[in-house]
Write a protein that holds these residues in place. Structure first.
Motif, PDB file in Angstrom:
ATOM      1  N   PHE A 132       0.841  -1.187   0.000  1.00  0.00           N
ATOM      2  CA  PHE A 132       0.000   0.000   0.000  1.00  0.00           C
ATOM      3  C   PHE A 132       0.883   1.247   0.000  1.00  0.00           C
ATOM      4  O   PHE A 132       1.927   1.300   0.648  1.00  0.00           O
ATOM      5  CB  PHE A 132      -0.907   0.017   1.231  1.00  0.00           C
ATOM      6  CG  PHE A 132      -2.119  -0.872   1.102  1.00  0.00           C
ATOM      7  CD1 PHE A 132      -2.161  -1.900   0.172  1.00  0.00           C
ATOM      8  CD2 PHE A 132      -3.218  -0.685   1.922  1.00  0.00           C
ATOM      9  CE1 PHE A 132      -3.270  -2.724   0.047  1.00  0.00           C
ATOM     10  CE2 PHE A 132      -4.339  -1.503   1.807  1.00  0.00           C
ATOM     11  CZ  PHE A 132      -4.365  -2.515   0.876  1.00  0.00           C
ATOM     12  N   ASP A 133       0.459   2.263  -0.755  1.00  0.00           N
ATOM     13  CA  ASP A 133       1.194   3.526  -0.820  1.00  0.00           C
ATOM     14  C   ASP A 133       1.053   4.282   0.492  1.00  0.00           C
ATOM     15  O   ASP A 133      -0.061   4.418   1.023  1.00  0.00           O
ATOM     16  CB  ASP A 133       0.672   4.404  -1.958  1.00  0.00           C
ATOM     17  CG  ASP A 133       0.975   3.811  -3.324  1.00  0.00           C
ATOM     18  OD1 ASP A 133       1.961   3.060  -3.432  1.00  0.00           O
ATOM     19  OD2 ASP A 133       0.222   4.097  -4.271  1.00  0.00           O
ATOM     20  N   ASN A 134       2.149   4.772   1.000  1.00  0.00           N
ATOM     21  CA  ASN A 134       2.137   5.641   2.171  1.00  0.00           C
ATOM     22  C   ASN A 134       1.982   7.080   1.693  1.00  0.00           C
ATOM     23  O   ASN A 134       2.918   7.665   1.161  1.00  0.00           O
ATOM     24  CB  ASN A 134       3.423   5.458   2.973  1.00  0.00           C
ATOM     25  CG  ASN A 134       3.494   6.406   4.159  1.00  0.00           C
ATOM     26  OD1 ASN A 134       2.517   7.059   4.509  1.00  0.00           O
ATOM     27  ND2 ASN A 134       4.659   6.480   4.778  1.00  0.00           N
ATOM     28  N   MET A 135       0.786   7.640   1.863  1.00  0.00           N
ATOM     29  CA  MET A 135       0.486   8.982   1.369  1.00  0.00           C
ATOM     30  C   MET A 135       0.682  10.043   2.452  1.00  0.00           C
ATOM     31  O   MET A 135       0.335  11.199   2.255  1.00  0.00           O
ATOM     32  CB  MET A 135      -0.963   9.040   0.867  1.00  0.00           C
ATOM     33  CG  MET A 135      -1.351   7.925  -0.089  1.00  0.00           C
ATOM     34  SD  MET A 135      -0.520   8.052  -1.669  1.00  0.00           S
ATOM     35  CE  MET A 135      -1.417   9.438  -2.387  1.00  0.00           C
ATOM     36  N   ALA A 145       1.632   0.246   7.215  1.00  0.00           N
ATOM     37  CA  ALA A 145       1.056  -0.186   5.935  1.00  0.00           C
ATOM     38  C   ALA A 145       1.586  -1.563   5.537  1.00  0.00           C
ATOM     39  O   ALA A 145       0.830  -2.444   5.113  1.00  0.00           O
ATOM     40  CB  ALA A 145       1.355   0.839   4.848  1.00  0.00           C
ATOM     41  N   GLU A 194      -4.639  -3.270  -4.539  1.00  0.00           N
ATOM     42  CA  GLU A 194      -3.729  -2.168  -4.220  1.00  0.00           C
ATOM     43  C   GLU A 194      -4.453  -1.202  -3.303  1.00  0.00           C
ATOM     44  O   GLU A 194      -5.676  -1.242  -3.149  1.00  0.00           O
ATOM     45  CB  GLU A 194      -3.264  -1.462  -5.496  1.00  0.00           C
ATOM     46  CG  GLU A 194      -4.373  -0.820  -6.304  1.00  0.00           C
ATOM     47  CD  GLU A 194      -3.828  -0.047  -7.503  1.00  0.00           C
ATOM     48  OE1 GLU A 194      -2.635  -0.164  -7.781  1.00  0.00           O
ATOM     49  OE2 GLU A 194      -4.628   0.666  -8.135  1.00  0.00           O
ATOM     50  N   SER A 196      -3.818   2.444  -0.303  1.00  0.00           N
ATOM     51  CA  SER A 196      -3.001   3.531   0.230  1.00  0.00           C
ATOM     52  C   SER A 196      -3.355   3.759   1.695  1.00  0.00           C
ATOM     53  O   SER A 196      -4.431   3.369   2.170  1.00  0.00           O
ATOM     54  CB  SER A 196      -3.230   4.822  -0.563  1.00  0.00           C
ATOM     55  OG  SER A 196      -4.564   5.271  -0.413  1.00  0.00           O
ATOM     56  N   ARG A 198      -3.118   6.973   4.576  1.00  0.00           N
ATOM     57  CA  ARG A 198      -2.862   8.406   4.801  1.00  0.00           C
ATOM     58  C   ARG A 198      -3.176   8.718   6.264  1.00  0.00           C
ATOM     59  O   ARG A 198      -4.274   8.421   6.752  1.00  0.00           O
ATOM     60  CB  ARG A 198      -3.738   9.254   3.886  1.00  0.00           C
ATOM     61  CG  ARG A 198      -3.428  10.753   3.971  1.00  0.00           C
ATOM     62  CD  ARG A 198      -4.476  11.557   3.205  1.00  0.00           C
ATOM     63  NE  ARG A 198      -4.542  11.184   1.821  1.00  0.00           N
ATOM     64  CZ  ARG A 198      -3.797  11.720   0.856  1.00  0.00           C
ATOM     65  NH1 ARG A 198      -2.905  12.637   1.149  1.00  0.00           N
ATOM     66  NH2 ARG A 198      -3.942  11.328  -0.391  1.00  0.00           N
TER      67      ARG A 198
END
Length: 516
Positions: A132-135, A145, A194, A196, A198
Motif C-alpha cells: 500500500f502507498d504511504n500517502m 502499511a 492495491e 493507500s 494516509r
C-alpha cells in the motif's frame, strides 16, 4: 508511439505518462482512453467509438464512461470547466484538442526490448496484494502499511480456493508506479489488490481497490477512516474487513468469467462456479439443475471438498423444500461428511458441511466442530457465520444465532448470502419476543431474496404474534406459493427445531394460516 503535448509525454508502447521528469500513476482504462483520444485527435469520437475501442464493445454504464473521461482530465491537470485539452462537443462526443508532436519508436532504449510474455494463470483464481502507498509523508507509516498488507496476504492465503502470491514477490513493487495489467502478466495473477494509507493527526484513512488485471476494471473499492490508537488492533480490524470483502467479490467475478468461457473447456473448479448461481437460490428446482454440474466436478476430482459441500447444500434444498425425499437427506449428509473429510483446510466447505449436518443429521456437536474449525482457518469468512447461524438458531441458541447473523452482515453486507443472516436476525428476535425488530429484519431479508420460501415464514411468525394476522397470512401464502408441499410439522422435523422453541414457532406459523 511517443506523443508530446504541453509538458506531458505519453509513451503508448511503455504505457507511461510523464509530466517533465515525473512518472504519473494512471489507471489502465484511463490510459487506454487517453491514448485513443490523442491518436484520434483529428476527429470527434462518440461514446460508441470509445466503448468499442477501450472496452471492446462490452456494456459500459454512462457513469463508468464519465469517470474515465474525468480520469483523463485529472491526469492532464484539466477539468470539465476549462476543457483545455479534452473538449466535450455537445450531442456528438469528445475530442482531444491539444497540439501534439509525434515521435516514432520508444523514449528509451529499454522500451525496444521485447516485452516479457508473463506467467500463465493457474486453474483457480489468483491474486497479488501490492504494498500500500504511504500517502502521509511519514516514513513510520510504512511499517503500519506493510504490516497490514502482510496480514492481508496471510488472511487471503487461508482461502483454500484462492492462489495468493507470496509477500516477497508482491513487495518487489514497493515504491514503484505500476500498471496492474503488467503486474498480472509478470506474476501470473488474475486479480490485484492495491491501496493507500494516509495519516492525519490521530486519524488514519486506508483505501483498497480490487482490480481485474486482465482489463483494469475495478471489482471492489472501500475506504476506512479510523482512530489510530491501538495499531495492532487496527491492523487486525482492517485485515478482517478487507479479506471478508474480497472473497465474495472474487467469487462473483469468477462466476461471470466462467459464464463467458467455452463450455467444452472447463475444470472441476469451473463446473462448481457454473453450479453456484443455481444453488444460491436455495430452491429445489434450481438445486436439481445445479447438481449434475457438481457431479461432473466430483467425477473429475472425487476429493473436491467444496464441490461436496455445495452438493450437500443442493440435496438439503431438495429435501427440505422439494418433497422430503429420504434419498436427498442421505446424500446431503454423505456429501457433508465427505466435505469434512477432504476439507480440513477449507473454511467454506466446512461451513456448508456444518449447515447440512446441523439441520438434517441434527448432530449439533459435529456441526459446531465444523464451524469452529472453519473459523480457526478463516475468522473473516462471512460464509461460516451466515450458514452457521441457521442450525444454531433452530437448536435454540438464539443469542449466538443473532450475534453470528450480525457478524456475517458486518463482514459481507453486499454478499448474495445476506438474506440468510438477515432472516435469522429476524427469527431470533421473534424468539426473544422483540417482534417489531423481527419484522423489520424479516422484511429486509425478503427484499434481498423474495424467492427463498422460508424467509416468508420467518416474517409471518412475528406478524402473527403481534396480531397482524392479515399480513401474516399474506406472508404465509407467499411461502406456500414457493413451496406448495410445506407443512409446519414436516418442516420443523426436517430441520430439527429444538423442543425448547418448538411450541412458540408452531403456534405462530399456525396463526399465520400455514398447514400443520
Amino acid at each position: 508511439m511517443l506523443y508530446h503535448f504541453e509538458d506531458f509525454a505519453l509513451d503508448q508502447d511503455r504505457r507511461e505518462l510523464r509530466r517533465g521528469s515525473e512518472l504519473l500513476r494512471i489507471e489502465p482504462q484511463v490510459f487506454d482512453l487517453l491514448c485513443y483520444l490523442v491518436s484520434n485527435r483529428d476527429r470527434v469520437v462518440s461514446k460508441d467509438d470509445i466503448v468499442e475501442a477501450v472496452w471492446q464493445g462490452r456494456i459500459v454504464s454512462d457513469a463508468t464512461l464519465s469517470s474515465r473521461i474525468n480520469g483523463v482530465r485529472s491526469a492532464l491537470r484539466d477539468n470539465g470547466d476549462e476543457q483545455r485539452l479534452v473538449r466535450t462537443i455537445m450531442r456528438k462526443g469528445i475530442r482531444f484538442v491539444g497540439t501534439v508532436r509525434e515521435e516514432q519508436g520508444a523514449s528509451t532504449p529499454m522500451a525496444m526490448e521485447k516485452a516479457p510474455q508473463g506467467l500463465s494463470l493457474p486453474d483457480r483464481p489468483s491474486i497479488a496484494v501490492l504494498p500500500f502507498d504511504n500517502m502521509s509523508g511519514d516514513p513510520e507509516q510504512d511499517y503500519f502499511a506493510d504490516g497490514m498488507v502482510e496480514d492481508i496476504i496471510t488472511g487471503l492465503s487461508r482461502i483454500k480456493w484462492l492462489f495468493v502470491i507470496a509477500r516477497n514477490s508482491s513487495f518487489t513493487y514497493k515504491g514503484r508506479a505500476v500498471d496492474v495489467t503488467q503486474v498480472g502478466r509478470d506474476l501470473g495473477v488474475r486479480y490485484v489488490l492495491e491501496g493507500s494509507v494516509r495519516k492525519a493527526g490521530n486519524r488514519v484513512r486506508i483505501t483498497g481497490q480490487l482490480i481485474d488485471a486482465a482489463d483494469g476494471s475495478h471489482l471492489w473499492a472501500e475506504r476506512y477512516d479510523r482512530d489510530l490508537t491501538d495499531v495492532f488492533a487496527l491492523q487486525d480490524e482492517i485485515t478482517v474487513s478487507v479479506v471478508a470483502a474480497i472473497e465474495p467479490s472474487v467469487r462473483r467475478a469468477e462466476i461471470e468469467r466462467v459464464r463467458r468461457k467455452r463450455p467444452d473447456n472447463v475444470y472441476a473448479y469451473d463446473l462448481l462456479l457454473r453450479a453456484m448461481p443455481q444453488i444460491y437460490t436455495f430452491m429445489p428446482d434450481d438445486a436439481a439443475a445445479g447438481l449434475p454440474l457438481l457431479e461432473q466436478a466430483l467425477a473429475i476430482e472425487p476429493g473436491y471438498a467444496l464441490a461436496h459441500g455445495f452438493a450437500s447444500w443442493a440435496h438439503q434444498s431438495l429435501f427440505v423444500r422439494g418433497g422430503m425425499c429420504a434419498e436427498n437427506r442421505e446424500k446431503s449428509i454423505r456429501h457433508a461428511l465427505a466435505a469434512i473429510e477432504h476439507g480440513q483446510s477449507d473454511a467454506m466447505a466446512l461451513a456448508l458441511a456444518g449447515f447440512s449436518i446441523g439441520l438434517l443429521a441434527q448432530d449439533r456437536r459435529l456441526a459446531d466442530e465444523a464451524f469452529e474449525r472453519a473459523l480457526a482457518l478463516s475468522a473473516s469468512c462471512a460464509f461460516v457465520y451466515a450458514f452457521g447461524c441457521v442450525p444454531v438458531a433452530y437448536g435454540g441458541d438464539v443469542e449466538r444465532a443473532i450475534a453470528w447473523g450480525g457478524h456475517a452482515m458486518r463482514l459481507s453486507p453486499l454478499d448474495a448470502m445476506s438474506c440468510i443472516p438477515q432472516g435469522i436476525i429476524g427469527f431470533g428476535n421473534f424468539l426473544l419476543g422483540r417482534h417489531e425488530e423481527a419484522i423489520a429484519a424479516g422484511r429486509r431479508a425478503v427484499q434481498l431474496n423474495p424467492g427463498f420460501s422460508i424467509l416468508h415464514g420467518w416474517l409471518a411468525a412475528p406478524l402473527a404474534k403481534l396480531g397482524r394476522i392479515d399480513e401474516a397470512r399474506v406472508s404465509g401464502e407467499r411461502l406456500l406459493a414457493l413451496d406448495p408441499g410445506f407443512t409446519i410439522g414436516r418442516w420443523s422435523a426436517a430441520v430439527g427445531i429444538a423442543p425448547a422453541i418448538a411450541d412458540t414457532v408452531v403456534e405462530a406459523l399456525r396463526s399465520a394460516g400455514l398447514p400443520e
